[in-house]
Design a protein around this motif. Structure first.
Motif, PDB file in Angstrom:
ATOM      1  N   PHE A  42      -5.812 -10.179  -2.047  1.00  0.00           N
ATOM      2  CA  PHE A  42      -5.592  -9.722  -3.414  1.00  0.00           C
ATOM      3  C   PHE A  42      -5.569  -8.202  -3.411  1.00  0.00           C
ATOM      4  CE2 PHE A  42      -7.035 -14.000  -4.147  1.00  0.00           C
ATOM      5  CZ  PHE A  42      -6.345 -14.400  -5.274  1.00  0.00           C
ATOM      6  N   MET A  43      -4.494  -7.643  -3.975  1.00  0.00           N
ATOM      7  CA  MET A  43      -4.314  -6.189  -4.024  1.00  0.00           C
ATOM      8  C   MET A  43      -4.149  -5.746  -5.469  1.00  0.00           C
ATOM      9  SD  MET A  43      -1.767  -5.639  -0.777  1.00  0.00           S
ATOM     10  CE  MET A  43      -2.174  -3.889  -0.611  1.00  0.00           C
ATOM     11  N   ALA A  44      -4.828  -4.667  -5.830  1.00  0.00           N
ATOM     12  CA  ALA A  44      -4.759  -4.149  -7.202  1.00  0.00           C
ATOM     13  C   ALA A  44      -3.689  -3.074  -7.312  1.00  0.00           C
ATOM     14  CB  ALA A  44      -6.107  -3.573  -7.612  1.00  0.00           C
ATOM     15  N   ALA A  45      -2.972  -3.107  -8.431  1.00  0.00           N
ATOM     16  CA  ALA A  45      -2.000  -2.058  -8.736  1.00  0.00           C
ATOM     17  C   ALA A  45      -2.764  -0.755  -8.984  1.00  0.00           C
ATOM     18  CB  ALA A  45      -1.192  -2.438  -9.964  1.00  0.00           C
ATOM     19  N   PRO A  46      -2.102   0.384  -8.832  1.00  0.00           N
ATOM     20  CA  PRO A  46      -2.783   1.658  -9.041  1.00  0.00           C
ATOM     21  C   PRO A  46      -3.461   1.792 -10.407  1.00  0.00           C
ATOM     22  CG  PRO A  46      -0.677   2.033  -7.971  1.00  0.00           C
ATOM     23  CD  PRO A  46      -0.727   0.574  -8.359  1.00  0.00           C
ATOM     24  N   ASP A  47      -2.894   1.205 -11.449  1.00  0.00           N
ATOM     25  CA  ASP A  47      -3.501   1.308 -12.780  1.00  0.00           C
ATOM     26  C   ASP A  47      -4.520   0.195 -13.049  1.00  0.00           C
ATOM     27  OD1 ASP A  47      -1.930  -0.936 -13.151  1.00  0.00           O
ATOM     28  OD2 ASP A  47      -0.741  -0.070 -14.778  1.00  0.00           O
ATOM     29  N   ARG A  48      -4.741  -0.657 -12.051  1.00  0.00           N
ATOM     30  CA  ARG A  48      -5.715  -1.755 -12.132  1.00  0.00           C
ATOM     31  C   ARG A  48      -5.347  -2.814 -13.175  1.00  0.00           C
ATOM     32  NH1 ARG A  48      -7.621  -0.686  -7.500  1.00  0.00           N
ATOM     33  NH2 ARG A  48      -9.869  -0.680  -7.350  1.00  0.00           N
ATOM     34  N   ALA A  49      -4.151  -2.774 -13.731  1.00  0.00           N
ATOM     35  CA  ALA A  49      -3.752  -3.711 -14.778  1.00  0.00           C
ATOM     36  C   ALA A  49      -3.285  -5.049 -14.206  1.00  0.00           C
ATOM     37  CB  ALA A  49      -2.640  -3.105 -15.641  1.00  0.00           C
ATOM     38  N   MET A  50      -2.997  -5.093 -12.908  1.00  0.00           N
ATOM     39  CA  MET A  50      -2.465  -6.307 -12.315  1.00  0.00           C
ATOM     40  C   MET A  50      -2.878  -6.395 -10.859  1.00  0.00           C
ATOM     41  SD  MET A  50       1.495  -7.481 -11.810  1.00  0.00           S
ATOM     42  CE  MET A  50       1.739  -6.726 -10.218  1.00  0.00           C
ATOM     43  N   GLN A  51      -2.984  -7.624 -10.367  1.00  0.00           N
ATOM     44  CA  GLN A  51      -3.193  -7.850  -8.944  1.00  0.00           C
ATOM     45  C   GLN A  51      -2.029  -8.659  -8.401  1.00  0.00           C
ATOM     46  OE1 GLN A  51      -6.900  -9.654  -7.853  1.00  0.00           O
ATOM     47  NE2 GLN A  51      -8.121  -7.958  -8.606  1.00  0.00           N
ATOM     48  N   ILE A  52      -1.753  -8.456  -7.130  1.00  0.00           N
ATOM     49  CA  ILE A  52      -0.794  -9.292  -6.433  1.00  0.00           C
ATOM     50  C   ILE A  52      -1.577 -10.047  -5.366  1.00  0.00           C
ATOM     51  CG2 ILE A  52      -0.128  -7.515  -4.752  1.00  0.00           C
ATOM     52  CD1 ILE A  52       2.746  -8.608  -4.973  1.00  0.00           C
TER      53      ILE A  52
ATOM     54  N   GLU B  32       0.838  -1.212   0.000  1.00  0.00           N
ATOM     55  CA  GLU B  32       0.000   0.000   0.000  1.00  0.00           C
ATOM     56  C   GLU B  32       0.868   1.254   0.000  1.00  0.00           C
ATOM     57  OE1 GLU B  32      -4.082  -1.335   2.325  1.00  0.00           O
ATOM     58  OE2 GLU B  32      -2.423  -0.545   3.506  1.00  0.00           O
ATOM     59  N   GLN B  33       1.814   1.314   0.935  1.00  0.00           N
ATOM     60  CA  GLN B  33       2.609   2.529   1.114  1.00  0.00           C
ATOM     61  C   GLN B  33       3.706   2.690   0.066  1.00  0.00           C
ATOM     62  OE1 GLN B  33       3.923   2.453   5.203  1.00  0.00           O
ATOM     63  NE2 GLN B  33       1.847   2.809   5.978  1.00  0.00           N
ATOM     64  N   ALA B  34       4.384   1.612  -0.274  1.00  0.00           N
ATOM     65  CA  ALA B  34       5.520   1.716  -1.192  1.00  0.00           C
ATOM     66  C   ALA B  34       5.103   1.815  -2.646  1.00  0.00           C
ATOM     67  CB  ALA B  34       6.453   0.510  -1.009  1.00  0.00           C
ATOM     68  N   LEU B  35       3.987   1.164  -3.032  1.00  0.00           N
ATOM     69  CA  LEU B  35       3.641   1.092  -4.452  1.00  0.00           C
ATOM     70  C   LEU B  35       2.211   1.508  -4.777  1.00  0.00           C
ATOM     71  CD1 LEU B  35       5.441  -2.289  -5.197  1.00  0.00           C
ATOM     72  CD2 LEU B  35       6.226   0.009  -5.820  1.00  0.00           C
ATOM     73  N   GLY B  36       1.422   1.863  -3.776  1.00  0.00           N
ATOM     74  CA  GLY B  36       0.076   2.346  -4.032  1.00  0.00           C
ATOM     75  C   GLY B  36      -0.960   1.279  -4.334  1.00  0.00           C
ATOM     76  N   PHE B  37      -0.674   0.013  -4.017  1.00  0.00           N
ATOM     77  CA  PHE B  37      -1.660  -1.052  -4.209  1.00  0.00           C
ATOM     78  C   PHE B  37      -2.809  -0.866  -3.218  1.00  0.00           C
ATOM     79  CE2 PHE B  37       1.653  -2.916  -6.628  1.00  0.00           C
ATOM     80  CZ  PHE B  37       1.153  -4.011  -7.327  1.00  0.00           C
TER      81      PHE B  37
END
Length: 122
Positions: free
Chosen positions: A44-54, A23-28
């Motif tokens: 499951f966490m979404a990337a800021p651009d919603r193109a990928m989840q981790i 959340e803090q380092a990459l905005g997920f």
């Protein structure tokens, strides 16, 4: 038949510490938390651009020696069709498993890296 990106899974020793880091380092942002069993949890966490989840995967007694890469996750619209396709290729490493949120199975590449194929339930 189409394959779409869904997630990359990593195994973590401390779910909250890892969630906070991404959340803090990459905005997920947290999308879904799944309790597979009382002891096994996925976040499951979404990337800021919603193109990928981790997918952060935590389970009992995991140690730093067993963390890191888990698997690549790909989404399909017809799990039976993709399973038959991969079965013909001879790359299935686990049969179809039904979970409350999806159906899925795993394949292995020539080096043994696993990819999960999943059909999400609506």
């Amino acid at each position: 038949m189409t394959f779409e990106t869904h997630h990359v899974c990593i195994k973590v020793t401390d779910m909250e510490r890892s969630r906070t880091f991404y959340e803090q380092a990459l905005g997920f942002t947290v999308e879904t938390v799944i309790h597979h069993t009382p002891a096994i949890t996925s976040c499951f966490m979404a990337a800021p651009d919603r193109a990928m989840q981790i997918q952060l995967l935590n389970f009992p007694n995991i140690t730093a020696d067993h963390t890191g890469y888990g698997h690549l996750g790909m989404k399909v619209t017809d799990i039976q069709e993709s399973y038959a396709y991969h079965q013909k290729m001879g790359v299935i490493s686990q049969g179809i498993v039904e979970q409350p949120h999806q159906w899925g199975y795993f394949i292995k590449d020539p080096d043994g890296y696993e990819t999960e194929l999943c059909q999400l339930k609506k």
